[in-house]
Design an enzyme around this catalytic site. Structure first.
Site, mmCIF file in Angstrom:
data_model
loop_
_atom_site.group_PDB
_atom_site.id
_atom_site.type_symbol
_atom_site.label_atom_id
_atom_site.label_comp_id
_atom_site.label_asym_id
_atom_site.label_seq_id
_atom_site.Cartn_x
_atom_site.Cartn_y
_atom_site.Cartn_z
ATOM 1 N N LYS A 117 17.224 48.402 1.841
ATOM 2 C CA LYS A 117 17.559 47.731 3.099
ATOM 3 C C LYS A 117 17.865 46.270 2.895
ATOM 4 C CE LYS A 117 15.645 50.614 6.724
ATOM 5 N NZ LYS A 117 14.693 50.668 7.841
ATOM 6 N N LYS A 200 24.648 65.279 1.978
ATOM 7 C CA LYS A 200 23.746 65.571 3.090
ATOM 8 C C LYS A 200 24.408 65.166 4.420
ATOM 9 C CE LYS A 200 19.396 63.683 4.722
ATOM 10 N NZ LYS A 200 18.198 62.914 4.433
ATOM 11 N N LYS A 203 23.854 60.850 10.003
ATOM 12 C CA LYS A 203 24.334 60.355 11.291
ATOM 13 C C LYS A 203 25.291 59.184 11.105
ATOM 14 C CE LYS A 203 20.179 57.590 12.204
ATOM 15 N NZ LYS A 203 18.931 57.558 12.952
#
Ligand code: TRP
Length: 348
Positions: A117, A200, A203
């Site tokens: 992140k 995978k 979203k």
């Protein structure tokens, strides 16, 4: 039947950051709801965690309510489980502070999610991003949690939670239950992108056709499955190497229908891809349509939703407060008359 008292305590949370996919439904939500029958479950919309990334306040509020409604629409039953919003229970932030004094910089520095992140949000590497796992430890330890259903990506955070609990208990006596991870996400890990079936389903995928969202309308779902990428071999087999698209459709069909691979192959092996795509789309519509309808009902009645969350917060607060009193006492804080009273019943 087990009594309420001796059911294992389960805690899990999800961040209100955008809409969830079919993979999230199969890999997390559906497994959470299945645990309710024989566990004492606590499910949390972890809004404080989501604030480690900048949020637009107007949108944030809607996303928190959306996720709570989605939990309920997926079958989390407020009569059986506790469902609430993290920031409604101040003990989460409070315990996170206390636990941060039992967490080493070096431990946090090793967290791979922090490293990822801080790369993807290089302009905003705030201290909350660094201490994120401490807040997660607080979420879990506040409730005497025995089991934590998490995806593979959260296993490291759970290890840290265990280490912090053991360290605290070693210094101050047994206050915390040391929780066990329950790695779910088998479904999510298995559900692949419909356009690039070796990846995978995520979203954040760019193409809308790549991902099925839990709240997609039936037409949209059918369109995505009809356009799913397969191959030119023309046979329906369980061969992940050669036919990842076909295997993904078989896996989705059987996850939606609760069938084995043998049953899926027996059902489809003499058919063409068109049939596999359409029937998989139909199975997913049958699975998600009731969820979407219930979601819409809940979102059109803010009073009902807010009432459910207020009751959930009360239940969580009462349990959390009991733990806070133990923790503060163990640390030597004199509590007489200082903490807010624990209400016996919910709100008036
Ligand atoms: N960090 C988790 C995630 O991003 C969300 C989370 C926060 C969580 N607190 C938790 C999950 C406690 C399980 C238990 O997925």
């Amino acid at each position: 039947m087990q009594t309420i008292m001796n059911r294992p305590i389960v805690f899990s949370g999800a961040q209100p950051t955008g809409h969830l996919t079919l993979g999230n439904y199969l890999g997390a939500l559906r497994q959470w709801t299945a645990m309710q029958a024989d566990h004492d479950c606590i499910f949390c919309v972890v809004d404080l965690h989501a604030l480690t990334v900048r949020q637009d306040p107007v949108q944030f509020r809607e996303r928190i309510l959306d996720l709570a409604a989605l939990f309920l629409a997926s079958g989390i039953d407020p009569e059986q489980s506790v469902i609430f919003v993290q920031s409604h229970v101040p003990a989460h932030a409070e315990l996170a502070w206390l636990l941060s004094t039992f967490t080493m910089m070096g431990e946090l520095d090793r967290m791979t999610q922090f490293k990822d992140k801080s790369r993807s949000h290089a302009h905003n590497v705030n201290a909350g991003l660094f201490t994120y796992p401490v807040l997660m430890a607080a979420d879990i330890l506040l409730y005497g949690t025995h089991k934590v259903p998490v995806g593979e990506d959260q296993k490291q955070h759970l290890e840290l939670t265990r280490d912090v609990a053991v360290r605290f208990n070693g210094l101050h006596g047994t206050v915390f239950v040391v929780p066990e991870p329950l790695v779910t996400g088998g479904g999510a890990a298995r559900i692949k992108d419909l356009q690039e079936p070796t990846k995978k389903m995520s979203k954040t995928a760019e193409s809308d056709l790549a991902k099925v969202m839990i709240l997609d309308e039936p037409d949209a779902i059918m369109k995505k499955f009809k356009k799913a990428v397969t191959d030119s071999l023309g046979v329906i087999r369980d061969d992940e190497e050669q036919q990842p698209g076909v295997v993904n459709l078989l896996n989705i069909w059987r996850a939606a229908r609760g069938a084995t691979m043998e049953e899926a192959l027996a059902h489809f092996s003499h058919h063409q891809y068109g049939r596999l795509k359409v029937e998989t789309g139909e199975a997913v519509v049958a699975l998600l349509d009731p969820v979407r309808r219930r979601f819409q009902e809940l979102r059109s009645d803010p009073k009902e939703l807010e009432g459910i969350l207020a009751r959930g917060a009360d239940q969580a607060m009462e349990r959390a407060e009991r733990m806070m009193q133990k923790v503060l006492t163990a640390l030597g804080v004199p509590l007489q008359g200082s903490r807010f009273p624990i209400r016996e019943q919910g709100r008036p």
